[in-house]
Design a protein around this motif. Structure first.
Motif, mmCIF file in Angstrom:
data_model
loop_
_atom_site.group_PDB
_atom_site.id
_atom_site.type_symbol
_atom_site.label_atom_id
_atom_site.label_comp_id
_atom_site.label_asym_id
_atom_site.label_seq_id
_atom_site.Cartn_x
_atom_site.Cartn_y
_atom_site.Cartn_z
ATOM 1 N N THR A 143 -24.537 -19.072 -48.063
ATOM 2 C CA THR A 143 -23.675 -18.394 -47.089
ATOM 3 C C THR A 143 -24.075 -16.931 -46.955
ATOM 4 O O THR A 143 -24.679 -16.347 -47.855
ATOM 5 C CB THR A 143 -22.194 -18.466 -47.507
ATOM 6 O OG1 THR A 143 -22.018 -17.709 -48.714
ATOM 7 C CG2 THR A 143 -21.751 -19.903 -47.724
ATOM 8 N N GLY A 144 -23.691 -16.325 -45.840
ATOM 9 C CA GLY A 144 -23.973 -14.911 -45.647
ATOM 10 C C GLY A 144 -23.283 -14.047 -46.684
ATOM 11 O O GLY A 144 -23.899 -13.151 -47.272
ATOM 12 N N VAL A 145 -21.986 -14.298 -46.910
ATOM 13 C CA VAL A 145 -21.264 -13.500 -47.911
ATOM 14 C C VAL A 145 -21.863 -13.710 -49.300
ATOM 15 O O VAL A 145 -21.949 -12.781 -50.105
ATOM 16 C CB VAL A 145 -19.756 -13.837 -47.908
ATOM 17 C CG1 VAL A 145 -19.060 -13.195 -46.711
ATOM 18 C CG2 VAL A 145 -19.502 -15.332 -47.948
ATOM 19 N N GLY A 146 -22.282 -14.939 -49.586
ATOM 20 C CA GLY A 146 -22.884 -15.220 -50.882
ATOM 21 C C GLY A 146 -24.179 -14.453 -51.082
ATOM 22 O O GLY A 146 -24.422 -13.884 -52.154
ATOM 23 N N LEU A 166 -31.557 -25.148 -56.579
ATOM 24 C CA LEU A 166 -30.786 -24.630 -55.451
ATOM 25 C C LEU A 166 -30.405 -25.797 -54.544
ATOM 26 O O LEU A 166 -31.267 -26.432 -53.936
ATOM 27 C CB LEU A 166 -31.609 -23.593 -54.688
ATOM 28 C CG LEU A 166 -32.056 -22.372 -55.514
ATOM 29 C CD1 LEU A 166 -32.996 -21.492 -54.700
ATOM 30 C CD2 LEU A 166 -30.851 -21.582 -55.998
ATOM 31 N N THR A 167 -29.121 -26.072 -54.464
ATOM 32 C CA THR A 167 -28.622 -27.213 -53.693
ATOM 33 C C THR A 167 -28.866 -27.026 -52.202
ATOM 34 O O THR A 167 -28.635 -25.953 -51.651
ATOM 35 C CB THR A 167 -27.111 -27.403 -53.941
ATOM 36 O OG1 THR A 167 -26.883 -27.556 -55.337
ATOM 37 C CG2 THR A 167 -26.586 -28.623 -53.207
ATOM 38 N N ALA A 168 -29.321 -28.069 -51.536
ATOM 39 C CA ALA A 168 -29.556 -28.045 -50.088
ATOM 40 C C ALA A 168 -28.432 -28.776 -49.367
ATOM 41 O O ALA A 168 -27.991 -29.839 -49.797
ATOM 42 C CB ALA A 168 -30.888 -28.694 -49.761
ATOM 43 N N TYR A 169 -27.965 -28.203 -48.259
ATOM 44 C CA TYR A 169 -26.934 -28.824 -47.427
ATOM 45 C C TYR A 169 -27.482 -29.217 -46.061
ATOM 46 O O TYR A 169 -26.952 -30.105 -45.405
ATOM 47 C CB TYR A 169 -25.736 -27.880 -47.275
ATOM 48 C CG TYR A 169 -25.033 -27.632 -48.584
ATOM 49 C CD1 TYR A 169 -23.996 -28.456 -49.017
ATOM 50 C CD2 TYR A 169 -25.428 -26.601 -49.425
ATOM 51 C CE1 TYR A 169 -23.370 -28.251 -50.228
ATOM 52 C CE2 TYR A 169 -24.810 -26.376 -50.642
ATOM 53 C CZ TYR A 169 -23.784 -27.214 -51.034
ATOM 54 O OH TYR A 169 -23.179 -27.010 -52.255
ATOM 55 N N THR A 170 -28.524 -28.536 -45.626
ATOM 56 C CA THR A 170 -29.234 -28.893 -44.396
ATOM 57 C C THR A 170 -30.726 -28.684 -44.662
ATOM 58 O O THR A 170 -31.122 -28.172 -45.719
ATOM 59 C CB THR A 170 -28.811 -28.011 -43.200
ATOM 60 O OG1 THR A 170 -29.354 -26.695 -43.376
ATOM 61 C CG2 THR A 170 -27.295 -27.928 -43.063
ATOM 62 N N SER A 171 -31.533 -29.023 -43.688
ATOM 63 C CA SER A 171 -32.978 -28.810 -43.843
ATOM 64 C C SER A 171 -33.334 -27.326 -43.822
ATOM 65 O O SER A 171 -34.473 -26.950 -44.133
ATOM 66 C CB SER A 171 -33.733 -29.542 -42.731
ATOM 67 O OG SER A 171 -33.341 -29.048 -41.455
ATOM 68 N N HIS A 172 -32.371 -26.462 -43.451
ATOM 69 C CA HIS A 172 -32.624 -25.022 -43.369
ATOM 70 C C HIS A 172 -32.140 -24.274 -44.614
ATOM 71 O O HIS A 172 -32.360 -23.053 -44.714
ATOM 72 C CB HIS A 172 -31.929 -24.443 -42.133
ATOM 73 C CG HIS A 172 -32.351 -25.084 -40.845
ATOM 74 N ND1 HIS A 172 -33.539 -24.784 -40.221
ATOM 75 C CD2 HIS A 172 -31.754 -26.042 -40.095
ATOM 76 C CE1 HIS A 172 -33.652 -25.504 -39.120
ATOM 77 N NE2 HIS A 172 -32.582 -26.280 -39.023
ATOM 78 N N ARG A 197 -27.968 -21.565 -40.366
ATOM 79 C CA ARG A 197 -27.915 -23.029 -40.430
ATOM 80 C C ARG A 197 -28.086 -23.567 -41.859
ATOM 81 O O ARG A 197 -28.640 -24.641 -42.053
ATOM 82 C CB ARG A 197 -28.966 -23.631 -39.493
ATOM 83 C CG ARG A 197 -28.753 -23.295 -38.037
ATOM 84 C CD ARG A 197 -29.819 -23.911 -37.155
ATOM 85 N NE ARG A 197 -31.100 -23.226 -37.331
ATOM 86 C CZ ARG A 197 -32.230 -23.613 -36.751
ATOM 87 N NH1 ARG A 197 -32.243 -24.691 -35.980
ATOM 88 N NH2 ARG A 197 -33.337 -22.937 -36.939
ATOM 89 N N GLN A 198 -27.566 -22.856 -42.824
ATOM 90 C CA GLN A 198 -27.723 -23.293 -44.209
ATOM 91 C C GLN A 198 -26.649 -24.290 -44.648
ATOM 92 O O GLN A 198 -26.906 -25.146 -45.486
ATOM 93 C CB GLN A 198 -27.697 -22.086 -45.155
ATOM 94 C CG GLN A 198 -28.927 -21.221 -45.083
ATOM 95 C CD GLN A 198 -29.239 -20.621 -46.440
ATOM 96 O OE1 GLN A 198 -29.813 -21.267 -47.301
ATOM 97 N NE2 GLN A 198 -28.822 -19.383 -46.623
ATOM 98 N N VAL A 199 -25.445 -24.152 -44.090
ATOM 99 C CA VAL A 199 -24.347 -25.060 -44.440
ATOM 100 C C VAL A 199 -24.197 -26.147 -43.384
ATOM 101 O O VAL A 199 -24.018 -27.323 -43.701
ATOM 102 C CB VAL A 199 -23.029 -24.282 -44.613
ATOM 103 C CG1 VAL A 199 -21.870 -25.244 -44.885
ATOM 104 C CG2 VAL A 199 -23.152 -23.272 -45.755
ATOM 105 N N THR A 200 -24.260 -25.754 -42.113
ATOM 106 C CA THR A 200 -24.271 -26.709 -40.999
ATOM 107 C C THR A 200 -25.401 -26.316 -40.059
ATOM 108 O O THR A 200 -25.839 -25.158 -40.043
ATOM 109 C CB THR A 200 -22.939 -26.709 -40.231
ATOM 110 O OG1 THR A 200 -22.730 -25.405 -39.654
ATOM 111 C CG2 THR A 200 -21.765 -27.045 -41.152
#
Length: 259
Positions: A143-146, A166-172, A197-200
């Motif tokens: 996330t940005g805040v993270g 490092l856990t992936a949630y999307t391909s980005h 586009r890291q989370v969605t």
């Protein structure tokens, strides 16, 4: 007595009590006594005794159907946390200004270990949908805040974080340690963190760090917009301004140049 029961009984009384509270989360906000027993890893009799004590104190509440919820007494205690309600009260006018300037999702968050915890969220009426609510947790790198918070942690903590999977949630999602280190360096250079586009796959966030009276980074503020229409050069100054305003309201004063 089986292995699970032996393990449960070996825990201290405070550990068992806390395990009851830990049974509740955003996807398990209402639990029966048997649910609590199972999720806390306690015998039904032990869960019954602890739930009774917590309900009497007000940490839990039991509705007419016999289901338990987190009680208001915990909210009263949590409101005393300097990074919780107190921070939110100081930050809210600046978050509202940022919302009025963008009409997009605006968020305030703090770091708890290797996760970011959201303490406030203003939702835009037609803004991009996000998987965030007050109290939600996400890994720092997605996330940005993270990213804004991680970039200002001690170097040892940053290295330890980059060294773990490092856990992936999307391909980005950033999953390469070298790439994450470069992203953190860019946050420190530019004063903003961009998570694309890291989370969605459809959202982008721009965040900036909030400093406390001694200059230590204590929180981060962000705006989340649809990736397709994101204009980072336009959003970045507004986010930086909000973060700076909150920092000043908390008592931070920038050092004069040359010091």
């Amino acid at each position: 007595m089986d292995q699970d029961n032996l393990a449960a009984q070996s825990r201290s009384a405070p550990e068992r009590l806390l395990s009851v509270l830990a049974a509740f989360d955003h996807t398990h906000a209402a639990l029966s006594l048997s649910d609590i027993s199972r999720r806390a890893g306690l015998t039904l009799s032990t869960a019954h005794r602890l739930v009774g004590a917590l309900t009497e104190w007000g940490a839990l509440e039991r509705d007419a159907s016999g289901v338990y919820h987190v009680g208001l007494r915990l909210w009263e205690v949590a409101a005393l946390a300097p990074r919780g309600l107190a921070l939110r009260q100081v930050a809210l006018p600046f978050l509202e200004d940022l919302y009025e300037a963008t009409h997009e999702n605006v968020q305030l968050a703090v770091r708890d270990g290797s996760e970011v915890v959201y303490t406030e969220w203003l939702s835009g009426r037609s803004a991009v949908g996000v998987h965030i609510r007050v109290g939600a947790r996400w890994p720092l790198h997605v996330t940005g805040v993270g990213l804004a918070l991680l970039a200002h942690c001690e170097p040892e903590l940053q290295e330890a974080y980059c060294a773990k999977p490092l856990t992936a949630y999307t391909s980005h999602t950033i999953t390469d340690p070298a790439r994450l280190r470069r992203a953190l360096a860019e946050v420190r250079r530019s004063g903003v963190a961009v998570s694309s586009r890291q989370v969605t796959d459809d959202a982008l966030s721009v965040a900036a760090a909030v400093r406390g009276p001694d200059g230590t980074v204590t929180a981060a503020v962000s705006v989340v917009v649809p990736h397709a229409k994101a204009q980072v050069p336009v959003l970045a100054p507004a986010v930086r301004l909000a973060a700076r305003g909150i920092s000043r309201a908390l008592g931070w004063r920038p050092r004069p140049r040359g010091e």
